[in-house]
Design an enzyme around this catalytic site. Structure first.
Site, PDB file in Angstrom:
ATOM      1  N   LYS A  22       0.807  -1.280  -0.258  1.00 28.46           N
ATOM      2  CA  LYS A  22      -0.135  -0.013   0.000  1.00 28.46           C
ATOM      3  C   LYS A  22       1.025   1.334   0.076  1.00 28.46           C
ATOM      4  CE  LYS A  22      -1.675   1.734   4.021  1.00 28.46           C
ATOM      5  NZ  LYS A  22      -1.243   3.153   4.236  1.00 28.46           N
ATOM      6  N   ASN A  23       1.930   1.233   0.846  1.00 27.01           N
ATOM      7  CA  ASN A  23       2.613   2.357   1.043  1.00 27.01           C
ATOM      8  C   ASN A  23       3.663   2.574  -0.117  1.00 27.01           C
ATOM      9  OD1 ASN A  23       0.895   2.823   3.178  1.00 27.01           O
ATOM     10  ND2 ASN A  23       2.766   2.372   4.804  1.00 27.01           N
ATOM     11  N   ARG A  92      -4.835  10.771   4.426  1.00 25.69           N
ATOM     12  CA  ARG A  92      -3.729  12.087   4.472  1.00 25.69           C
ATOM     13  C   ARG A  92      -2.736  11.599   3.414  1.00 25.69           C
ATOM     14  NH1 ARG A  92      -0.642  13.759   7.272  1.00 25.69           N
ATOM     15  NH2 ARG A  92       1.534  12.949   6.589  1.00 25.69           N
ATOM     16  N   CYS A 116      -4.715  12.056  12.481  1.00 26.48           N
ATOM     17  CA  CYS A 116      -5.351  10.953  12.669  1.00 26.48           C
ATOM     18  C   CYS A 116      -5.238  10.463  14.098  1.00 26.48           C
ATOM     19  CB  CYS A 116      -4.955   9.880  11.587  1.00 26.48           C
ATOM     20  SG  CYS A 116      -3.535   9.323  11.526  1.00 26.48           S
ATOM     21  N   ARG A 121      -0.190  15.094  12.393  1.00 30.35           N
ATOM     22  CA  ARG A 121       0.596  14.253  11.103  1.00 30.35           C
ATOM     23  C   ARG A 121       1.250  15.520  10.343  1.00 30.35           C
ATOM     24  NH1 ARG A 121      -0.665   9.101   9.878  1.00 30.35           N
ATOM     25  NH2 ARG A 121       0.832   9.338   8.554  1.00 30.35           N
ATOM     26  N   ASP A 124       5.436  19.742   7.731  1.00 27.99           N
ATOM     27  CA  ASP A 124       6.522  20.944   7.407  1.00 27.99           C
ATOM     28  C   ASP A 124       7.599  20.505   6.931  1.00 27.99           C
ATOM     29  OD1 ASP A 124       6.667  19.282   9.907  1.00 27.99           O
ATOM     30  OD2 ASP A 124       8.592  20.323  10.164  1.00 27.99           O
ATOM     31  N   LEU A 125       8.022  19.261   6.731  1.00 28.00           N
ATOM     32  CA  LEU A 125       9.120  18.736   5.783  1.00 28.00           C
ATOM     33  C   LEU A 125       8.576  18.753   4.513  1.00 28.00           C
ATOM     34  CD1 LEU A 125      10.303  15.946   8.448  1.00 28.00           C
ATOM     35  CD2 LEU A 125      11.172  18.382   7.912  1.00 28.00           C
ATOM     36  N   ASP A 308       4.857   0.658  11.813  1.00 29.05           N
ATOM     37  CA  ASP A 308       3.504   0.079  11.347  1.00 29.05           C
ATOM     38  C   ASP A 308       3.492  -1.252  11.917  1.00 29.05           C
ATOM     39  OD1 ASP A 308       3.412   1.636   8.246  1.00 29.05           O
ATOM     40  OD2 ASP A 308       3.027   2.355  10.197  1.00 29.05           O
ATOM     41  N   ILE A 330       8.427   7.213  16.616  1.00 33.22           N
ATOM     42  CA  ILE A 330       7.920   7.919  15.417  1.00 33.22           C
ATOM     43  C   ILE A 330       6.655   8.558  15.630  1.00 33.22           C
ATOM     44  CG2 ILE A 330       7.240   7.358  13.020  1.00 33.22           C
ATOM     45  CD1 ILE A 330      10.428   6.703  13.700  1.00 33.22           C
ATOM     46  N   ARG A 400      -8.497  -0.208   5.112  1.00 31.52           N
ATOM     47  CA  ARG A 400      -7.599   0.513   4.139  1.00 31.52           C
ATOM     48  C   ARG A 400      -6.312  -0.107   3.819  1.00 31.52           C
ATOM     49  NH1 ARG A 400      -6.610   5.213   7.648  1.00 31.52           N
ATOM     50  NH2 ARG A 400      -5.252   5.615   5.879  1.00 31.52           N
TER      51      ARG A 400
HETATM   52  C1  EPZ Z   1       4.536   6.796   5.939  1.00 31.01           C
HETATM   53  O1  EPZ Z   1       3.366   8.030   6.531  1.00 31.01           O
HETATM   54  C2  EPZ Z   1       3.365   5.561   5.920  1.00 31.01           C
HETATM   55  N1  EPZ Z   1       2.140   6.083   5.394  1.00 31.01           N
HETATM   56  C3  EPZ Z   1       3.000   5.319   7.412  1.00 31.01           C
HETATM   57  O2  EPZ Z   1       2.090   4.111   7.397  1.00 31.01           O
HETATM   58  C4  EPZ Z   1       4.287   5.160   8.214  1.00 31.01           C
HETATM   59  O3  EPZ Z   1       3.855   4.976   9.580  1.00 31.01           O
HETATM   60  C5  EPZ Z   1       5.191   6.282   8.182  1.00 31.01           C
HETATM   61  O4  EPZ Z   1       5.415   6.463   6.853  1.00 31.01           O
HETATM   62  C6  EPZ Z   1       6.342   6.015   9.072  1.00 31.01           C
HETATM   63  O5  EPZ Z   1       6.951   4.957   8.440  1.00 31.01           O
HETATM   64  C7  EPZ Z   1       2.535   5.952   3.974  1.00 31.01           C
HETATM   65  O6  EPZ Z   1       3.418   5.581   3.403  1.00 31.01           O
HETATM   66  C8  EPZ Z   1       1.333   6.092   3.140  1.00 31.01           C
HETATM   67  P1  EPZ Z   1       6.524  10.020   8.015  1.00 31.01           P
HETATM   68  P2  EPZ Z   1       4.012   9.572   6.422  1.00 31.01           P
HETATM   69  O7  EPZ Z   1       6.442  11.493   7.344  1.00 31.01           O
HETATM   70  O8  EPZ Z   1       4.994   9.664   5.262  1.00 31.01           O
HETATM   71  C9  EPZ Z   1       6.716  13.463  11.385  1.00 31.01           C
HETATM   72  C10 EPZ Z   1       0.360   2.960   7.585  1.00 31.01           C
HETATM   73  O9  EPZ Z   1      -0.088   2.278   8.781  1.00 31.01           O
HETATM   74  N2  EPZ Z   1       6.657  14.209  10.416  1.00 31.01           N
HETATM   75  O10 EPZ Z   1       7.621   9.206   7.636  1.00 31.01           O
HETATM   76  O11 EPZ Z   1       3.095  10.428   6.646  1.00 31.01           O
HETATM   77  C11 EPZ Z   1       5.604  12.587  11.655  1.00 31.01           C
HETATM   78  O12 EPZ Z   1       4.901  13.117  12.566  1.00 31.01           O
HETATM   79  C12 EPZ Z   1       0.576   4.360   7.745  1.00 31.01           C
HETATM   80  O13 EPZ Z   1       0.226   2.079   6.697  1.00 31.01           O
HETATM   81  C13 EPZ Z   1       6.918  15.598  10.684  1.00 31.01           C
HETATM   82  O14 EPZ Z   1       7.269  15.906  11.632  1.00 31.01           O
HETATM   83  O15 EPZ Z   1       4.990   9.483   7.668  1.00 31.01           O
HETATM   84  C14 EPZ Z   1       6.245  11.110  12.105  1.00 31.01           C
HETATM   85  O16 EPZ Z   1       6.582  11.335  13.515  1.00 31.01           O
HETATM   86  C15 EPZ Z   1       0.258   4.827   9.133  1.00 31.01           C
HETATM   87  N3  EPZ Z   1       7.046  16.480   9.480  1.00 31.01           N
HETATM   88  C16 EPZ Z   1       7.557  11.140  11.321  1.00 31.01           C
HETATM   89  O17 EPZ Z   1       7.889  12.353  10.893  1.00 31.01           O
HETATM   90  C17 EPZ Z   1       6.624  16.180   8.466  1.00 31.01           C
HETATM   91  O18 EPZ Z   1       6.671  17.281   7.638  1.00 31.01           O
HETATM   92  C18 EPZ Z   1       7.633  10.105  10.348  1.00 31.01           C
HETATM   93  O19 EPZ Z   1       6.353  10.335   9.354  1.00 31.01           O
HETATM   94  C19 EPZ Z   1       6.218  14.848   8.166  1.00 31.01           C
HETATM   95  C20 EPZ Z   1       6.412  13.800   8.893  1.00 31.01           C
END
Ligand code: EPZ
Length: 435
Positions: A22-23, A92, A116, A121, A124-125, A308, A330, A400
Site C-alpha cells: 500500500k505504502n 492523508r 489521525c 501528522r 512541515d518537511l 507500522d 515515530i 484501508r
Molecule cells: C508513512 O507515513 C506511512 N504511510 C505510514 O504508514 C508510516 O507509519 C510512516 O510513513 C512512518 O514509517 C504511507 O506511506 C502512506 P512520515 P508518512 O512522514 O510519510 C513526522 C500505515 O499504517 N513528520 O515518515 O506520513 C511525523 O509526524 C501508515 O500504513 C514531521 O514531523 O510518515 C512522524 O512522527 C501509518 N513533519 C515522522 O515524521 C513532516 O512534514 C515520520 O512520519 C512529516 C512527518
C-alpha cells in the site's frame, strides 16, 4: 459498517500470498502524473486507500481502469491540478500528489491533510522540501496552494524531530525529477517503498542515484515517459502474518515476503521464541519455543523496527511469559490499541511514549473497536488467540490496508467472518457511549 467475528484458539497453518505494498502504491500512483503518457501499474492491492488515490487521479482527468491487480492509467494533461477536500480528508497520503503536480504543472491545490488517531501528522518537511526547490506555498481555506514558475535543483536536509519522513521524501523527489539542475536530498527516508517509487521514476527516465539510501541525488530531466511497473510486496502485511504464525503457534509460509525488508521484525520474532526461515519465494514462520518470550522494541525509521508493526507486536508481547517494553519513537501517541487489548485481559500500562506489557496466560474474547489501520490488525491477532469470540467493529479501518484479510486468514484455519453491523436504536445513547 462491517464487523469481524473471530473465534480464537486455532493455530494458523498453510500459505498466504502477500499483496502489493500500500505504502509504495500510493506515491507510485501519484507519480504517473509526472508523465502525459499512459502508465500500467501491476501488483496493485484492492484497498480503500488505493481506490481513493485512483479517485483523485480520475478527478484530475486521468482515467484509471483496474483489471484484477493491474491498473491502467490513461495519458493526458491535467487542466485543473486540484485534489479536493472530500477525497484528501479521507486519506492523508493524498498529500503525495503535491510533488508530481508541481513537478509537471508547476502549480497545485491540495486540501490540507487531517491528523489521525496515531497523532498529529505535520507536513512541515514536505513544505520545506518543495520551498527549497522554488515553490511558493500558502494555506487558504484549508487548502495548500502551491506554485513554482520554475523548479531549481538544490541541496535539501529533510530530517525532522522524528527522523526522516517517507512521504516528504517522496514529494520532494517527485518535484525534483523535472526540476532544472541537480538536487541532493539529505536524511532522505530509506524505506523500501521510497526506493520502489525511485525505481519507477528511473524507469520513466528520471536520473536518480542513492536509491534506498539516506542521500538521494537527482539530475533534473525535461520530460518523463509512461511506464509499466510492478509494485513490491507489502512488508507490513507480511510482517503481520509472520507475527500471527508465532502468536498462534502455527506454521505459515508467506509467499512474496522479503527477509531483506523485514530484518528488524525477524530479529525480534526470534528473540520472542519464533523461527523465521527464508524459503523459495517467501518466508516460513512458526514458534520454536513452548512459550512466547518477552522483548524490548523501539520503533525507528527503516531499517529500524517499523512503527507500522508496533501494535501487532504488542499483541504478541501480551501473551509472553515476561515483561516487555515497546517504545514508540515515530508516533509517540500511537497506543490507541492498548485500551482495547486491556479489555481482552492484557496487562499493558503506558509510561509516556513507552508501553510496559506484562504477559498473561490467556486473553478473553470481547467486543472491541478498531480505531486505526494497524491497531485493528493488532485486535485481529489478539482475537486469534483469545478464548472465545472477539467482535471487532468499524473494520473499515482494517480495509484501508489489508486486502481480503478474512479470506486470507480463513484459508489457513482461522475462524473469522465478516458481518454487517446492526443499526443501533435511534433512542438514547448507543451502549458504552461515554462522556
Ligand atoms: C508513512 O507515513 C506511512 N504511510 C505510514 O504508514 C508510516 O507509519 C510512516 O510513513 C512512518 O514509517 C504511507 O506511506 C502512506 P512520515 P508518512 O512522514 O510519510 C513526522 C500505515 O499504517 N513528520 O515518515 O506520513 C511525523 O509526524 C501508515 O500504513 C514531521 O514531523 O510518515 C512522524 O512522527 C501509518 N513533519 C515522522 O515524521 C513532516 O512534514 C515520520 O512520519 C512529516 C512527518
Amino acid at each position: 459498517m462491517d464487523k469481524l467475528i473471530v473465534e480464537g484458539g486455532t493455530p494458523l497453518r498453510g500459505r498466504i500470498k502477500v499483496s502489493g505494498a500500500k505504502n509504495a502504491c500510493l506515491p507510485i500512483l501519484a507519480a504517473v502524473l509526472l508523465s502525459d503518457d499512459e502508465s500500467i501499474i501491476r501488483n496493485v492491492p484492492d484497498l480503500k486507500d488505493v481506490n481513493t488515490m485512483l479517485d483523485i487521479l480520475t478527478g484530475l482527468g486521468r482515467k484509471a481502469v483496474r483489471e484484477k491487480d493491474v491498473v491502467r492509467i490513461s495519458g493526458g494533461i491535467v487542466d485543473r491540478p486540484v485534489a479536493p477536500y472530500e477525497l484528501v480528508s479521507t486519506m492523508r497520503a493524498s498529500i503525495c500528489v503535491l510533488g508530481p503536480l508541481l513537478g509537471r504543472y508547476h502549480e497545485a491545490k491540495v486540501s490540507f491533510p487531517g491528523g489521525c488517531v496515531i497523532g498529529p501528522r505535520p507536513i512541515d518537511l514536505h513544505i520545506k522540501g518543495l520551498k527549497a526547490l522554488g515553490t511558493v506555498i500558502k494555506v487558504e481555506e484549508g487548502y495548500i496552494i502551491a506554485s513554482a514558475p520554475k523548479l531549481t535543483g538544490t541541496r535539501i536536509y529533510l530530517g525532522g524531530h522524528f527522523g526522516s519522513s517517507v512521504l516528504a521524501t517522496a514529494n520532494t523527489l517527485m518535484a525534483a525529477v523535472l526540476a532544472e539542475g541537480d538536487t541532493v536530498i539529505e536524511d532522505a527516508a530509506g524505506e523500501p517503498e521510497v526506493a520502489d517509487l525511485a525505481n519507477m521514476l528511473a524507469k520513466m527516465g528520471a536520473r536518480i542515484e542513492g536509491i534506498g539510501t539516506a542521500t538521494i541525488r537527482v539530475r533534473g530531466v525535461k520530460k518523463l515517459k509512461g511506464v509499466d511497473y510492478t509494485i513490491i510486496s507489502d512488508r507490513i502485511e507480511a510482517g503481520t502474518f509472520l507475527i500471527a504464525a508465532v502468536l498462534t503457534d502455527g506454521k505459515l509460509f508467506i509467499e512474496g515476503a522479503s527477509a531483506e525488508h523485514n530484518l528488524a521484525l525477524i530479529d525480534k520474532l526470534e528473540e520472542c521464541g519464533g523461527s523465521v526461515e527464508e524459503k523459495q519465494g517467501g518466508l516460513e514462520a512458526c514458534r520454536a519455543t513452548r512459550s512466547i518470550r518477552p522483548t524490548h522494541i523501539t520503533t525507528l525509521p527503516y531499517p529500524g523496527f517499523p512503527t507500522d508493526l508496533q501494535a501487532q507486536m504488542m499483541s504478541l508481547s501480551a501473551m509472553s511469559d515476561g515483561i516487555s517494553v515497546i517504545t514508540e519513537k515515530i508516533y509517540p501517541e500511537r497506543f490507541i490499541h492498548v485500551s482495547e487489548l486491556n479489555r481482552m485481559g492484557a496487562e499493558i500500562m503506558l509510561e509516556g511514549a513507552s508501553a510496559i506489557i506484562k504477559g498473561v496466560k490467556r486473553l478473553s474474547g470481547a467486543p472491541v473497536m478498531a480505531s486505526d489501520l494497524r491497531a485493528s490488525a493488532a485486535l485481529v491477532l489478539a482475537g486469534l488467540v483469545a478464548d472465545g469470540r472477539t467482535e471487532i467493529s468499524r473494520i473499515y479501518h482494517l480495509d484501508r490496508g489489508y486486502e481480503h484479510i478474512e479470506e486470507k486468514l480463513s484459508a489457513v484455519g482461522a475462524r473469522v467472518r465478516r458481518e454487517k453491523e446492526k443499526k443501533k436504536s435511534s433512542q438514547g445513547k448507543a451502549p458504552g457511549k461515554g462522556v
